[in-house]
Design a protein around this motif. Structure first.
Motif, PDB file in Angstrom:
ATOM      1  N   LEU A   1       0.830  -1.205   0.000  1.00  0.00           N
ATOM      2  CA  LEU A   1       0.000   0.000   0.000  1.00  0.00           C
ATOM      3  C   LEU A   1       0.865   1.257   0.000  1.00  0.00           C
ATOM      4  O   LEU A   1       0.548   2.255  -0.662  1.00  0.00           O
ATOM      5  CB  LEU A   1      -0.926  -0.003   1.212  1.00  0.00           C
ATOM      6  CG  LEU A   1      -2.069  -1.019   1.203  1.00  0.00           C
ATOM      7  CD1 LEU A   1      -2.833  -0.982   2.520  1.00  0.00           C
ATOM      8  CD2 LEU A   1      -3.026  -0.762   0.045  1.00  0.00           C
ATOM      9  N   LYS A   2       1.972   1.210   0.743  1.00  0.00           N
ATOM     10  CA  LYS A   2       2.858   2.382   0.770  1.00  0.00           C
ATOM     11  C   LYS A   2       3.560   2.576  -0.567  1.00  0.00           C
ATOM     12  O   LYS A   2       3.602   3.687  -1.114  1.00  0.00           O
ATOM     13  CB  LYS A   2       3.895   2.227   1.882  1.00  0.00           C
ATOM     14  CG  LYS A   2       3.355   2.517   3.271  1.00  0.00           C
ATOM     15  CD  LYS A   2       4.484   2.728   4.259  1.00  0.00           C
ATOM     16  CE  LYS A   2       3.949   3.212   5.603  1.00  0.00           C
ATOM     17  NZ  LYS A   2       5.024   3.583   6.530  1.00  0.00           N
ATOM     18  N   ALA A   3       4.126   1.489  -1.096  1.00  0.00           N
ATOM     19  CA  ALA A   3       4.854   1.602  -2.361  1.00  0.00           C
ATOM     20  C   ALA A   3       3.905   1.980  -3.497  1.00  0.00           C
ATOM     21  O   ALA A   3       4.213   2.857  -4.315  1.00  0.00           O
ATOM     22  CB  ALA A   3       5.561   0.279  -2.673  1.00  0.00           C
ATOM     23  N   GLY A   4       2.745   1.329  -3.563  1.00  0.00           N
ATOM     24  CA  GLY A   4       1.795   1.630  -4.630  1.00  0.00           C
ATOM     25  C   GLY A   4       1.099   2.958  -4.446  1.00  0.00           C
ATOM     26  O   GLY A   4       0.663   3.575  -5.424  1.00  0.00           O
ATOM     27  N   GLY A   5       0.980   3.414  -3.204  1.00  0.00           N
ATOM     28  CA  GLY A   5       0.304   4.688  -2.944  1.00  0.00           C
ATOM     29  C   GLY A   5       1.033   5.860  -3.572  1.00  0.00           C
ATOM     30  O   GLY A   5       0.410   6.778  -4.123  1.00  0.00           O
TER      31      GLY A   5
END
Length: 436
Positions: free
Chosen positions: A377-381
């Motif tokens: 979620l952090k990387a894709g966000g």
């Protein structure tokens, strides 16, 4: 001559003729233990459905804040298809960007380049996994470790100090700095366990206060020459770690052993996270110490009657918990940068670890995979924000909704019409026979 029962064994009082013997009731566990047990007793299906429901809520927010959807809503009754198409483009584009930024990017040439987003996910997930394991271990003992921020700050300070103050050979330097981070986090977490054991102070209050103590202590040391502040600098920042103390990147190891050149950021810290997961699994499920942890977590009063030193378990649990969280501090300092650190080195990981532990149901491998999810979620966000102009706050909404749903399993069961745990199926009539 009959044997005497030990004094700690509850006696059974004689009953009147025709009545059952009066057996004393087992002591009730504290409310905190009961709440944690109810949260972590949910099934894997409830966890998956909670994530799905959180993504649906995020999809509604993405569509509601999209300018194209808002424009199409202005003439909805004239051309409703445009509105639904705009919603599909908005939500589909957002989640496509999320996938391409966290798992695999089909737009990049070659497999080595396409898989780079997955390595970013592993990089973000590494400190979340080890810190989540620390919080989960405390949960298994019925304790709330809210002090991840302070433990990360103290462990980062210890690891950083060792990394630039004591030149050592490669590998040995990184190992010593990592052990120092574990010791720093363990000592800071052990303070809360000791206070709870000796004085009965609630660990939530103590760990929150220790967060502030650690924050202001490290901030002071970063502004003071001769302590943690870099020499000749006026900024509250530490010196850079020596290259011998920095975790080697996995891509460097691949190149060293004959692989092709790559530029992945994921480092040896991820391997440490895997080892830590196996270690916690062994401690909790295969050791006598883990049995004592679980017994106290279920019912400390019954564990005390059974001869377990509950106070010592509290201290050991917080020592182990703080040490695991300290690995996150080591990764923040030694894993991704050689430019020093500031008082914001924790990057919110101490509080995100609580979410990771909740989603993982306080199980070691559950925490490992939930850490991967939050890393994705952090990387894709960030990719979603860059390519679709969607606020990164949407990812925080997803995390918050997941916590809400995980902490309230009955809500998920109600939304998806799932039966309660242990409930019998509805009565149904078949060929005139009532079955269950």
């Amino acid at each position: 001559m009959s044997e005497q029962l030990p004094s700690s064994t509850p006696s059974v009082l004689p009953a009147e003729p025709g009545q059952a013997p009066n057996v004393p009731a087992q002591p009730e566990p504290p409310a905190a233990n009961r709440v944690l047990r109810e949260i972590f007793s949910g099934s894997a299906l409830v966890t998956v459905l909670a994530v799905v429901l959180a993504l649906l809520v995020a999809g509604v927010l993405i569509a509601a804040t999209d300018s194209g959807v808002q424009s199409a809503l202005g003439y909805f009754f004239a051309r409703p298809g445009d509105t639904f198409q705009a919603i599909g483009n908005s939500v589909g584009g957002a989640y496509s960007s999320l996938f391409q930024g966290s798992i695999y990017n089909f737009m990049r040439p070659g497999f080595a380049n396409g898989i780079k987003p997955l390595t970013e996910t592993l990089t973000f997930a590494t400190p979340l996994i080890v810190a989540g394991l620390g919080v989960a271990l405390a949960f298994r003992v019925g304790m709330f470790n809210i002090g991840g921020r302070g433990q990360i700050l103290i462990s980062a300070a210890v690891a950083g100090w060792i990394s630039w103050s004591f030149p050592m050979p490669f590998f040995v330097h990184a190992l010593v700095a990592t052990v120092g981070a574990i010791v720093g986090g363990a000592l800071w977490g052990g303070i809360a366990g000791l206070l709870k054991a000796r004085t009965g102070a609630h660990e939530v209050i103590v760990t929150i206060m220790l967060n502030y103590v650690a924050l202001y202590l490290i901030s002071f040391m970063l502004r003071t020459p001769g302590l943690l502040q870099a020499t000749g600098s006026n900024n509250p920042k530490s010196p850079a770690a020596l290259s011998t103390a920095v975790y080697p990147k996995l891509s460097d190891l691949i190149t060293l052993f004959g692989g092709g050149p790559t530029t992945y950021r994921v480092n040896v810290g991820f391997l440490i996270a895997i080892i830590a997961t196996i270690f916690v699994w062994y401690i909790v499920n295969r050791s006598s110490l883990g049995f004592r942890f679980r017994a106290v977590g279920e019912n400390p009063s019954a564990a005390r009657v059974a001869g377990i030193n509950v106070k010592m378990v509290y201290v050991l649990a917080m020592v182990f918990s703080g040490g695991l969280v300290g690995l996150a501090g080591a990764d923040q300092v030694l894993g991704n940068t050689t430019s020093g650190f500031s008082s914001g080195v924790d990057a919110g990981i101490g509080f995100d670890a609580i979410t990771v532990a909740l989603l993982g149901r306080s199980r070691p491998w559950g925490v490992f995979f939930s850490g991967l999810l939050f890393g994705a979620l952090k990387a894709g966000g960030y990719n979603m924000q860059a390519s679709q102009q969607i606020p990164i706050d949407i990812v925080l909404v997803v995390q918050s909704v997941i916590v809400l749903l995980i902490a309230a399993p009955p809500l998920v069961r109600t939304v998806f019409h799932l039966p309660k745990p242990g409930a019998l199926p509805r009565l149904r009539r078949s060929a005139g026979v009532v079955t269950k």
